[in-house]
Design an enzyme around this catalytic site. Structure first.
Site, PDB file in Angstrom:
ATOM      1  CG  ASN A 158      -0.449  -0.004   2.494  1.00  0.00           C
ATOM      2  OD1 ASN A 158       0.697  -0.409   2.682  1.00  0.00           O
ATOM      3  ND2 ASN A 158      -1.210   0.442   3.473  1.00  0.00           N
ATOM      4  CB  SER A 236      -2.413  -8.503   7.168  1.00  0.00           C
ATOM      5  OG  SER A 236      -1.671  -9.669   6.885  1.00  0.00           O
ATOM      6  CD  GLU A 257       4.939   0.099  12.897  1.00  0.00           C
ATOM      7  OE1 GLU A 257       3.730   0.358  13.016  1.00  0.00           O
ATOM      8  OE2 GLU A 257       5.805   0.597  13.634  1.00  0.00           O
ATOM      9  CG  LEU A 258       1.253  -6.246  12.959  1.00  0.00           C
ATOM     10  CD1 LEU A 258       0.955  -7.297  14.013  1.00  0.00           C
ATOM     11  CD2 LEU A 258       1.920  -6.866  11.749  1.00  0.00           C
ATOM     12  CB  CYS A 291      -1.964   0.650   8.518  1.00  0.00           C
ATOM     13  SG  CYS A 291      -0.619   1.838   8.444  1.00  0.00           S
TER      14      CYS A 291
HETATM   15  P1  NAD Z   1       0.124  -8.758   3.917  1.00  0.00           P
HETATM   16  O1  NAD Z   1       0.283  -9.130   5.348  1.00  0.00           O
HETATM   17  O2  NAD Z   1      -0.687  -9.621   3.054  1.00  0.00           O
HETATM   18  O3  NAD Z   1       1.542  -8.641   3.220  1.00  0.00           O
HETATM   19  C1  NAD Z   1       2.592  -7.887   3.776  1.00  0.00           C
HETATM   20  C2  NAD Z   1       3.916  -8.507   3.338  1.00  0.00           C
HETATM   21  O4  NAD Z   1       3.994  -9.830   3.849  1.00  0.00           O
HETATM   22  C3  NAD Z   1       4.075  -8.622   1.836  1.00  0.00           C
HETATM   23  O5  NAD Z   1       5.440  -8.429   1.517  1.00  0.00           O
HETATM   24  C4  NAD Z   1       3.673 -10.057   1.569  1.00  0.00           C
HETATM   25  O6  NAD Z   1       4.261 -10.591   0.402  1.00  0.00           O
HETATM   26  C5  NAD Z   1       4.224 -10.748   2.790  1.00  0.00           C
HETATM   27  N1  NAD Z   1       3.573 -12.011   3.137  1.00  0.00           N
HETATM   28  C6  NAD Z   1       2.333 -12.421   2.825  1.00  0.00           C
HETATM   29  N2  NAD Z   1       2.128 -13.658   3.320  1.00  0.00           N
HETATM   30  C7  NAD Z   1       3.259 -14.014   3.966  1.00  0.00           C
HETATM   31  C8  NAD Z   1       3.672 -15.173   4.695  1.00  0.00           C
HETATM   32  N3  NAD Z   1       2.851 -16.210   4.876  1.00  0.00           N
HETATM   33  N4  NAD Z   1       4.907 -15.198   5.228  1.00  0.00           N
HETATM   34  C9  NAD Z   1       5.739 -14.148   5.077  1.00  0.00           C
HETATM   35  N5  NAD Z   1       5.412 -13.038   4.397  1.00  0.00           N
HETATM   36  C10 NAD Z   1       4.182 -12.971   3.859  1.00  0.00           C
HETATM   37  O7  NAD Z   1      -0.390  -7.244   3.933  1.00  0.00           O
HETATM   38  P2  NAD Z   1      -0.721  -6.352   2.673  1.00  0.00           P
HETATM   39  O8  NAD Z   1      -2.031  -6.778   2.135  1.00  0.00           O
HETATM   40  O9  NAD Z   1       0.444  -6.266   1.754  1.00  0.00           O
HETATM   41  O10 NAD Z   1      -0.844  -4.918   3.358  1.00  0.00           O
HETATM   42  C11 NAD Z   1      -1.997  -4.489   3.967  1.00  0.00           C
HETATM   43  C12 NAD Z   1      -1.911  -4.651   5.461  1.00  0.00           C
HETATM   44  O11 NAD Z   1      -0.742  -3.984   5.936  1.00  0.00           O
HETATM   45  C13 NAD Z   1      -3.064  -4.000   6.182  1.00  0.00           C
HETATM   46  O12 NAD Z   1      -3.497  -4.829   7.229  1.00  0.00           O
HETATM   47  C14 NAD Z   1      -2.451  -2.717   6.720  1.00  0.00           C
HETATM   48  O13 NAD Z   1      -3.107  -2.193   7.843  1.00  0.00           O
HETATM   49  C15 NAD Z   1      -1.081  -3.152   7.036  1.00  0.00           C
HETATM   50  N6  NAD Z   1      -0.177  -2.010   7.106  1.00  0.00           N
HETATM   51  C16 NAD Z   1       0.283  -1.612   8.316  1.00  0.00           C
HETATM   52  C17 NAD Z   1       1.097  -0.506   8.408  1.00  0.00           C
HETATM   53  C18 NAD Z   1       1.624  -0.051   9.737  1.00  0.00           C
HETATM   54  O14 NAD Z   1       2.573   0.719   9.740  1.00  0.00           O
HETATM   55  N7  NAD Z   1       1.076  -0.493  10.845  1.00  0.00           N
HETATM   56  C19 NAD Z   1       1.455   0.194   7.257  1.00  0.00           C
HETATM   57  C20 NAD Z   1       0.968  -0.231   6.026  1.00  0.00           C
HETATM   58  C21 NAD Z   1       0.148  -1.352   5.966  1.00  0.00           C
END
Ligand code: NAD
Length: 483
Positions: A158, A236, A257-258, A291
């Site tokens: 994002n 996430s 950071e979730l 997020c």
């Molecule tokens: P996601 O958790 O699907 O993916 C994040 C990262 O993890 C990506 O690089 C993805 O390829 C990787 N990933 C996915 N499955 C994995 C696994 N099983 N093992 C290891 N890595 C894996 O999240 P997303 O859809 O890319 O992003 C959206 C989420 O991120 C939302 O929940 C949002 O709130 C959160 N977010 C949080 C912050 C923060 O600073 N708190 C900032 C931006 C986004």
């Protein structure tokens, strides 16, 4: 320059950067344009072999980088900042192409992302420690901070630029070397940032990039590798939980950071025009895919009609379209699945009794969702508990502050919150009673490289940005010195 030429120039089939060398992988995966659903590029699909090779390079480069002078590291970070700002047009085009956000949002992200290089470049030279005498007088204590070691960085789609720089900059400032895995949906921006880091003078092996469509495979290889001393993840809550489970096997230092579910509160004496302006930013920046996005609007009954009328009018006027059209304010959501999930959530909320009070028009091709204002949302509706991650704004009317606080804290998330109030003391009281790491007070945006970004509860562990963001990549060590 046309975006196709920019992407061709990136040589994405060799997007794995290890020890300063661009490498291909046995296979590739496709990155799509969410505004059209059409393919943009074929990117190298790394696996365990590339993940391990990246750690080899990072581990090999660690001693020299950790031993370099703070000024040497700071100057490189400063150059990265300047190069990134100078390259803003290209980076904006890449973010627009692979993420879909509007050109205004993409450019804003590039500048915000570059700021992490500048901020942590400035912090890199401010080495700090403590000197003290133990209460017994038997020892002097000297406290110091040293780089934690090779850091594994995993980032979401994002904010393809800012989530990478928010981790790379403090890691490098602290003296760590890194391996980075960007989201499979948006690896091109990370690749361009790696070019910039090389131009800025980052030595080979200090930053290594593994693009992949097999995130679990690459992450598992890193988390199991004894040479990796830190994992920093943004994404996430579900994936964060899985990574924490894996990290526990080695008691690995982890920053998370979730997800979020930010409430946006409007009190009876708030400036309604300012609140609507803030609500538009907090909800529709990045099309709601942040997020920190305002997820639920709690508006005092005295001002609810006025707020809803003005917020609805502003939403109905939003221009939704591809980022290639400079007039677009809201782009597509990231994928067909995200669009379907949002539509289903909208339908189930309306079936539960909510009303569509305002809606903007959206194109029918690509992954677009109509920005929508929902009123009459029951306080127990599913949409208020779900991270919406799209351009949908549900409004709940409140009267009693204790009830309001109960509602806004009734979530497993605790990342951001927003309060618009006429009197600062009211805003502060509500903010203090809110379980969230960050509260925007009469502001619809909280992100700032100089401030500690992060959440409570299941929104994460640790903070990014600010001085504390550097400490996330350092170990504290102390010396007890006898007479
Ligand atoms: P996601 O958790 O699907 O993916 C994040 C990262 O993890 C990506 O690089 C993805 O390829 C990787 N990933 C996915 N499955 C994995 C696994 N099983 N093992 C290891 N890595 C894996 O999240 P997303 O859809 O890319 O992003 C959206 C989420 O991120 C939302 O929940 C949002 O709130 C959160 N977010 C949080 C912050 C923060 O600073 N708190 C900032 C931006 C986004």
């Amino acid at each position: 320059m046309r975006v196709n030429d920019i992407i061709t120039g990136l040589r994405a089939a060799e997007s794995i950067i290890i020890g300063g060398q661009a490498k291909a992988a046995p296979s590739t995966f496709t990155v799509d344009d969410p505004a059209t659903g059409q393919p943009l590029a074929e990117v190298a699909d790394g696996g365990t072999a590339e993940a391990v090779a990246a750690v080899d390079a990072a581990a090999g480069a660690f001693a020299a980088w950790a031993g370099a002078t703070p000024r040497f590291r700071a100057d490189i970070l400063r150059r990265a900042y300047e190069l990134m700002v100078a390259d803003a047009d290209r980076l904006t085009a890449l973010i627009c192409a692979e993420n879909g956000k509007s050109a205004v949002d993409a450019r804003g992200e590039v500048i915000y992302a570059a700021e992490f290089f500048r901020w942590f470049g400035e912090e890199a030279v401010r080495t700090e420690g403590e000197y003290g005498l133990s209460p017994s007088g038997l020892a002097r204590t000297i406290v110091t901070h040293r780089p934690v070691g090779v850091a594994a960085l995993i980032t979401p789609w994002n904010f393809p630029a800012a989530m990478a720089t928010r981790k790379i900059a403090p890691a490098l400032a602290a003296g760590c070397t890194v391996v980075l895995k960007p989201a499979g949906l948006t690896p091109l921006t990370a690749l361009a940032i790696f070019e910039i880091l090389a131009q800025a003078g980052v030595p080979d092996g200090v930053v290594n990039l593994v693009t992949t469509a097999k995130p679990a495979e690459v992450a598992s290889a890193w988390l199991a590798d004894d040479r990796v001393k830190k994992v920093s993840f943004t994404g996430s809550t579900g994936v964060g939980r899985t990574l924490l489970e894996q990290a526990s096997a080695r008691i690995l230092n982890a920053s998370m950071e979730l997800g979020g579910n930010a409430p946006f509160v409007v009190t009876a004496d708030a400036d309604i025009d300012a609140a609507v302006e803030g609500a538009m930013v907090a909800k529709f920046r990045n099309g709601g895919q942040a997020c920190t996005a305002a997820n639920r609007f709690y508006v005092h009954s005295d001002v609810a009609d006025r707020f809803i009328a003005r917020f609805g009018a502003a939403i109905a006027e939003l221009r939704v379209g591809p980022a290639a059209d400079q007039r677009s304010q809201v782009g597509p959501v990231i994928s067909a699945r995200a669009a379907e999930t949002l539509r289903a959530l909208l339908e189930s909320t309306v079936a539960a009794g909510a009303t569509v009070a305002a809606q903007a028009h959206a194109p029918s091709t690509g992954y677009f969702v109509e920005p929508t204002l929902l009123t009459g949302v029951p306080a127990d509706a599913e949409i208020l508990r779900t991270e919406i991650f799209g351009p949908v704004a549900p409004v709940v009317v409140w009267e009693n502050e204790d009830q309001l606080i109960e509602w806004i804290n009734d979530t497993e998330y605790g990342l951001a919150a927003y309060v618009y109030a006429g009197r600062l003391q009211d805003a502060l009281r509500i903010a203090e009673r809110t379980d969230a790491g960050m509260v925007g007070i009469n502001r619809g945006i909280v992100s700032d490289p100089s401030a500690p970004f992060g959440g409570t509860k299941q929104s994460g562990l640790g903070r990014e940005g600010a001085r504390v963001g550097l400490h996330e990549f350092q170990e504290t060590q102390y010396f007890s010195v006898g007479d």
